[in-house]
Motif scaffolding. Structure first.
Motif, PDB file in Angstrom:
ATOM      1  N   SER A 195       8.674 -30.022  48.956  1.00 19.79           N
ATOM      2  CA  SER A 195       8.800 -31.201  48.110  1.00 19.79           C
ATOM      3  C   SER A 195       9.952 -31.039  47.127  1.00 19.79           C
ATOM      4  O   SER A 195      10.771 -31.952  46.956  1.00 19.79           O
ATOM      5  N   ILE A 196      10.033 -29.896  46.471  1.00 21.23           N
ATOM      6  CA  ILE A 196      11.099 -29.651  45.500  1.00 21.23           C
ATOM      7  C   ILE A 196      12.471 -29.768  46.157  1.00 21.23           C
ATOM      8  O   ILE A 196      13.383 -30.415  45.632  1.00 21.23           O
ATOM      9  N   TRP A 212      13.362 -33.499  46.991  1.00 21.15           N
ATOM     10  CA  TRP A 212      13.806 -34.290  45.849  1.00 21.15           C
ATOM     11  C   TRP A 212      15.172 -33.818  45.332  1.00 21.15           C
ATOM     12  O   TRP A 212      16.005 -34.636  44.924  1.00 21.15           O
ATOM     13  N   ARG A 267      13.083 -33.746  39.768  1.00 22.98           N
ATOM     14  CA  ARG A 267      11.949 -32.969  40.288  1.00 22.98           C
ATOM     15  C   ARG A 267      10.610 -33.465  39.758  1.00 22.98           C
ATOM     16  O   ARG A 267       9.567 -33.192  40.350  1.00 22.98           O
ATOM     17  N   CYS A 306       8.242 -34.986  42.103  1.00 21.19           N
ATOM     18  CA  CYS A 306       7.398 -34.173  42.998  1.00 21.19           C
ATOM     19  C   CYS A 306       5.927 -34.488  42.761  1.00 21.19           C
ATOM     20  O   CYS A 306       5.085 -34.183  43.618  1.00 21.19           O
TER      21      CYS A 306
END
Length: 337
Positions: free
Chosen positions: A65-66, A69, A100, A103
């Motif tokens: 996810s990090i 993004w 971030r 997230c």
């Protein structure tokens, strides 16, 4: 999967602010609500130790996810008109991974509220979380009041597209320092669709400022056309309050702040425009000009009252001179990078 929770974004640079926020959440929201800290970068040694000392606080560790993004931000910002101006250096602020915070949409809480780390929580979130039964985004700010020149989105450019009029755009303008939403919004497929519009259809021109997470977030919430509620536009006057430490007058009752007019309870106090260095110096006993600093010190040292500075002292001339010289050096370095 957990029903509700809180997110924030932090690293060791904002450690003092993070501790104050976590303590205020425990006292004013709930001692049992789970909190997840999204890492701003890899400099989180102090943050990790603090998380280990708290039963309801975890670290966001979804690297996929990090990275998604981060990549989205890099690719989108690369085509912004300001990115093509040679006099702007892509360092410091312009490489900030603030996006971030989004997230949170990939995390474990079905419903969540995000607080910027430079905030203090002031009241429970039950009413706000209940609103997520009818809305996909909840905000609490006055961004919609800003002039066209200072708005997050370029209203003129958007109107020229024929897709929206100002009366449709303005109520949806918001900041990104505090918001409620739900898991699963902005899935990878939706990010890909945004990227196509922003890059290939040149809708990046809708976003007024380069490398500003709030401005890009505004584009996304407008373009996805999901229901949005801003407390400052509520028909219930009790929900319309201020939130900024450097702008709004508040009344302190037992270390909880209320809007000065009508003693309306506020969701949070946001220390916008104060740097993390200011708070670090304050916590070390320096007399720093921060509004509502006593409230901050109360929550920062709530669990360690013996470490709270007994007296605040002004820095000496030598220290002040060194700081001025360092600022000049930093500006020169930024200009040649």
């Amino acid at each position: 999967m957990k029903a509700v929770g809180i997110y924030t974004l932090a690293n060791d640079a904002v450690f003092d602010q993070l501790v104050a926020l976590l303590n205020s959440i425990e006292v004013n929201v709930s001692p049992d609500i789970p909190v997840c800290v999204i890492p701003y970068n890899d400099k989180i040694d102090k943050v990790k130790r603090e998380i280990q000392s708290r039963k309801n606080v975890t670290l966001f560790e979804n690297r996929e996810s990090i990275q998604r993004w981060d990549k989205f931000a890099d690719e989108v910002w690369a085509v912004h008109p300001e990115a093509k101006q040679g006099n702007l250096s892509r360092n410091g602020w312009y490489l900030s991974p603030l996006l971030r915070k989004l997230c949170a949409f990939d995390g474990e809480f079905e419903k969540f509220v995000f607080y910027d780390a430079d905030s203090l929580a002031m009241k429970p979130l039950d009413n706000l979380l209940d609103k997520l039964n009818n809305y996909d985004f909840i905000f609490d700010d006055w961004e919609h009041k800003k002039s066209r020149e200072n708005a997050a989105l370029d209203i003129t450019v958007i109107e020229n597209s024929g897709l929206y009029k100002e009366e449709n755009i303005r109520p949806k303008l918001h900041c990104s320092s505090f918001f409620g939403s739900k898991k699963g919004i902005f899935a990878p497929s939706e990010l890909a669709a945004f990227k196509k519009l922003l890059i290939e259809e040149n809708e990046i021109e809708w976003v007024r400022k380069w490398w500003d997470d709030a401005f890009l977030f505004n584009y996304m919430t407008l373009r996805c056309d999901r229901p949005l509620f801003n407390c400052t536009l509520s028909p219930n006057g009790q929900e319309r309050t201020g939130n900024c430490a450097n702008a709004d007058p508040f009344v302190n009752i037992n270390n909880v702040l209320y809007n000065q007019e009508g003693l309306k309870p506020i969701y949070r106090l946001h220390y916008m425009s104060y740097s993390s260095r200011d708070f670090a110096r304050l916590c070390q006993g320096e007399d720093v000009n921060i509004r509502y600093r006593n409230e901050f010190l109360h929550y920062r040292f709530l669990k360690e009252p013996e470490k709270r500075p007994k007296q605040l002292k002004s820095p000496n001339i030598f220290t002040k001179s060194n700081r001025v010289l360092q600022k000049v050096a930093n500006k020169i370095q930024a200009g040649i990078s």
